[in-house]
Design an enzyme around this catalytic site. Sequence first.
Site, PDB file in Angstrom:
ATOM      1  N   ILE B 467       0.835  -1.204   0.000  1.00 31.37           N
ATOM      2  CA  ILE B 467       0.000   0.000   0.000  1.00 31.37           C
ATOM      3  C   ILE B 467       0.874   1.261   0.000  1.00 31.37           C
ATOM      4  O   ILE B 467       0.422   2.340   0.356  1.00 31.37           O
ATOM      5  CB  ILE B 467      -0.978  -0.003   1.193  1.00 31.37           C
ATOM      6  N   GLY B 510       2.623  -5.970   8.694  1.00 29.28           N
ATOM      7  CA  GLY B 510       2.832  -6.461   7.338  1.00 29.28           C
ATOM      8  C   GLY B 510       4.261  -6.851   7.019  1.00 29.28           C
ATOM      9  O   GLY B 510       4.528  -7.971   6.564  1.00 29.28           O
ATOM     10  N   GLN B 624       8.374   5.338   5.332  1.00 24.31           N
ATOM     11  CA  GLN B 624       7.231   5.072   6.198  1.00 24.31           C
ATOM     12  C   GLN B 624       7.212   6.055   7.365  1.00 24.31           C
ATOM     13  O   GLN B 624       6.161   6.569   7.745  1.00 24.31           O
ATOM     14  CB  GLN B 624       7.315   3.641   6.742  1.00 24.31           C
ATOM     15  N   VAL B 689       7.298  -0.627  11.646  1.00 25.23           N
ATOM     16  CA  VAL B 689       7.762   0.739  11.826  1.00 25.23           C
ATOM     17  C   VAL B 689       6.767   1.756  11.262  1.00 25.23           C
ATOM     18  O   VAL B 689       6.789   2.929  11.601  1.00 25.23           O
ATOM     19  CB  VAL B 689       9.174   0.899  11.201  1.00 25.23           C
ATOM     20  N   GLU B 691       3.661   2.423  11.711  1.00 25.26           N
ATOM     21  CA  GLU B 691       2.732   3.127  12.590  1.00 25.26           C
ATOM     22  C   GLU B 691       3.469   3.809  13.730  1.00 25.26           C
ATOM     23  O   GLU B 691       3.054   4.859  14.221  1.00 25.26           O
ATOM     24  CB  GLU B 691       1.673   2.145  13.112  1.00 25.26           C
TER      25      GLU B 691
END
Lengths: 211, 731, 316
Positions: B467, B510, B624, B689, B691
């Site tokens: 995503i 994930g 991220q 990592v 979030e």
Amino acid sequence: MQGSIQLEISRRVLLISSAATIAVNGVVTRDAAAQAAGSQMNNTEVSFVVNAESRKLNVDNRTTLLDALREHLHLTGTKKGCDHGQCGACTVMVDGRRINSCLTLVVMHEGDEITTIEGLGQPGNLHPMQAAFIKHDGFQCGYCTPGQICSSVAMLEEIKANIPSHVTENLTAETKTTPTEIRERMSGNICRCGAYSNIVDAIAEVAGTKA
Amino acid sequence: MQFDTPATTNPIDNLKVVGQPIPRIDGQLKTTGRAMYAYEWHDPKVPYAYGYPVGAAIAKGRIKSMDVSAAKKAPGVLAVVTALEVGKLKKGKYNTANLFGGQEIQHYHQAIAVVVAETFEQARAAAALINVDYAEDKGSFDLKVAMETAVKPETGEPDSAVGDFDGAFKAAPVVLDQSYTTPDQSHSMMEPHASIAVWDGDKLTLWTSSQMIDWWRSDLATTLDIDKEKIHLMSPFIGGGFGGKLFLRADALLAAFGAKAAKRPVKVALPRPFVVNNTTHRPATIQRIRIGAERDGKITAIAHESWSGDLPGGGPETAVMQTRLLYGGENRMTAMRLATLDLPEGNAMRAPGEAPGLMALEIAIDEIAEKVGIDPIQFRIVNDTQVDPEKPERRFSHRDLVGCLKLGAARFGWTGRGRPGSKREGDWLIGTGVAAAFRNNLVLPSGARVRLDSEGVVTVETDMTDIGTGSYTIIAQTAAEMMGVTIDKVGVHLGDSRFPVSAGSGGQFGANSATSGVYAACVKLREGIAQKLGFNSEDVVFENGTVRFGNRSIALAEAAGPDGLVGEDTMKWGDLTKTHQQSTFGAHFVEVGVDAATGETRIRRMLAVCAAGRILNPVTARSQVIGAMTMGAGAALSEELAIDTRRGFFVNHDLAGYEVPVHADIPHQEVIFMDETDPMSSPMKAKGVGELGLCGVAAAIANAIYNATGVRVRHYPITLDKLIGGLPDIA
Amino acid sequence: MRAFTYERASSIEAAAKAAASNPEAKFIAGGTNLLDLMKLEIETPTHLIDINSLGLDKIEPTSEGGLRIGALVRNTDLAAHERVRRDYGLVSRALLAGASGQLRNKATTAGNLLQRTRCPYFYDTNQPCNKRQPGSGCSAIGGFSRQHAITGTSEACIATHASDMAVAMRALDAVIETVKADGSRRSVPIADFHRLPGDTPEIETVLERGEFISAVVLPPPIGGRQIYRKVRDRASYAFALVSIGAVIQLDGTGRISVGGVAHKPWRIEQADAELPQGARATASILLADAHTTEQNRFKVDLVERTLGAIIAEARG
């Protein structure tokens, strides 16, 4: 690897055609059906150039440039994020200028020259901005990315043309390519993944300035 | 493969490919517009039709009647499918509100019809011709009112208590008792939810935008009442999710029903102004935090209570969870209460629980540190714990919050921070803030299939999704490392229900789970290769495209033979997550400027230091984190779904009204990863990592604003109207 | 979006004539606001007259020493025009504070003046809105009203006019030149161009049916420090909470016009006269009749404080 993902795409496309051919047996093709269903008075013929290729369409007047590219010409690199001029994912260049293709009708582009992300560069033949976005990881999900790239290419031309911005200190001096200028001028391209810091690095590298 | 003992040395530790800053392998596709998202799959032989959704105009009640006669007669219309016609459908396991079907209206913009026409323009115009007669009911839309009748949720662990909080709080020499609020927030991913449905007899093919292939497939089967095996679901590229695409959504159902009725393949995308109220959001919270501390800063009592609301059958926003684990203290309690609200469904958004929980807790820590009179970093160090404070027999598998804080302080230049409201540069009041980041490391079972072909190419197939997280790339790295090949010899195919079921993308589980699944499948493949060659698989080395046993070395291509070899396995998890608390940690540092006249806050510097186990790819992991920091900036400064409490809906339901950060809001961002591994987490020794990067950001900004202005705002977002009354007088 | 017929007008006269013959026709130029609203069926023309090729895209000096800006000059071109930058910096600044680079490349001068409110209830066709559906009621009153007007409002409507450029033009006393459906022309001072909502918030300007803007004339330059300050939550690509366009002379006299507070660019000449006395005196006249909601009350303070910052900047 690149080839691998592409192979996958063509395989999946083939899959849909075999399934769908059965499902739609006997149905006329879309363009003919659309013309039969709609009133000719509400259609207009328009000719323009997309990525150096002449194109002619007879479309429902309501068709935006964005939907003409995506649904009629199958140039789906230009993205529909909001369809209301609030995100910039649909940015393309028309006669060299960046615009939101969602807020313009394709019938208003008779004779125009349009450049989309597909025209800027292709896998294996990348535009420097595309290469810089990869190098600096200036994207994550990739959905705003074509818009960011088209916007940034045109944006650097705007600076060269001495068009000022909200953060330009002196309106009567030559405009400069600084990170602050890049950030302000790119603010019409939203990236919810939040790749902004990397995008600015990518653009600054192409512009030859330090971010 | 079952992971039930801590990882020892394994091929991943070679770190020839894993851990390297490898650019995304899908980068060329994404930057050239060739990556195809759900609405974009196109076959020139297929006459796609277009579906356009219609949503409820009321928040609660029922549909008395629908007049679709004008829509049906409109040019180009092929079919109109209404909720009344379809009738009440079985609800999927993961949804709270019904997505479609039946006469009951549970929230604003709930899907009530889809119009299918030859063109998008025709479908959209015809959808506007549907007339609906409603019987409107009174609803509950205001959390402040509804919290008075909130109840203890029936599932989960809403309450926890250790020691004697009340007594210790009363006895504490320094105390804090404050309330904080966080608003409803929208995922606002750039790609709106979209699906293409194609029926072939009773078989359904669906291209969609889903974070969780198998959850969607199961829930779609339930809702359509067909066999799961008859559904083929594909989602190879997803234009962002953030939790908004975890669960089956209306576009998939509308496309399926529309395609069935029109007997044509049908494309449906949710129009942007429809997304906010039709789909899910992060629920608002009201939080009360009480902390009692000794004069040296040691916490003796800590309580965190949170109220949130959802539709009947929904769950609470778990905003107190991190408070059970983040700081020590012998006397503690937490509680969550759930109110009934008839707003759209509240559900997971990036770092559910911790994100809003830390928005409150990490302001509270700043406040109590100030009351005690010690630096907020020192306060956090004093209260660090290496064990689960509620169950001291459970140690953290690895915890380096202190290291993050110390390194961050040094790199950011924390020393010399002034008192609140003491630093000014021209028109700007300058301040700095810090907050801890904390998010648990979750794991889910994850499967993969790995093929080796006669040309030595390794191909991974798993229903894992990318995503934007970088799944394609880290999975390729994992397979390359395990099979001893370079990354250009690895192909990765994701997001397809024909592939082994994976963890999917969510809860920052994930990366670690899915690469562990690939690891397991590669172990199987390695065994298969060794077995075929008659080698003892224990002693075989895979490197430089060859398989080596003793002094024998055979090219992988040759080992595969003309038919190739396949390894398939699923990583399953033992009880290491129960015996040890596995979490990720970090520290956020922010410098802001607040305009002394207008109260506008602009972020000047951001630094995150993260301790999250092995970093599989520092490029994509860093992305991220900076992306999460950006989302945190929005949460702190501008993001709020505004509720009309009379009509029961989110009013600012588009990207003009709901302001997410733009380029100009975000400065250059710095991220440092602690060099660590966590053998308890998986054979990859990695943790999530994606979030963690969001957790605590907003509070660090809030604390920086306080440091700049001396105005403490406890209600997000911190917009200028909340600051303006406390700013210096203007001449 | 409802179906419509489309024509490209070949002359100003032809465009006016076409509009006169069809009461449901609309002109389209940049289209950035009209198409946005047509997609939601807030605007429902049955015929569009494309006026992009009428040659109204020039900026020319007037004989009085001012500037005549063609109706179809794009926001980008107007902001970047050499004389505008030099003599009418306020106009450049206001334009550049608005929208995004992409939108400014398309949006026109006339379209900017004619853009409709961004009130979220106006945009949601399920909700009552007197501007969209006269007589249905105003949802913003008693609803989400943080962005809304605080002065010149009525019981029928508290929407704001979202333009930045118009705020600058109001401070500079621009004059709007139009062509009516019968081909006759007139000039309207910008002060008289936009209306307050009153009982008919659906009528936003004094334009008659079929009348269109051909140019905007800026009077000869008045010098002074020209400062445009837009206050908003995010740093760019957002509508103003409050914006102020100011021209302040060396002696402290000047003019100010305020955006984000009313149904039109808000300027009161008596308030201008108070500028030498400072922000408080000026703001108290500007907002003497302020009528706020709980959510937008902060704008009263914000106007005064922003004005204070502008005056300080002009002095500095």
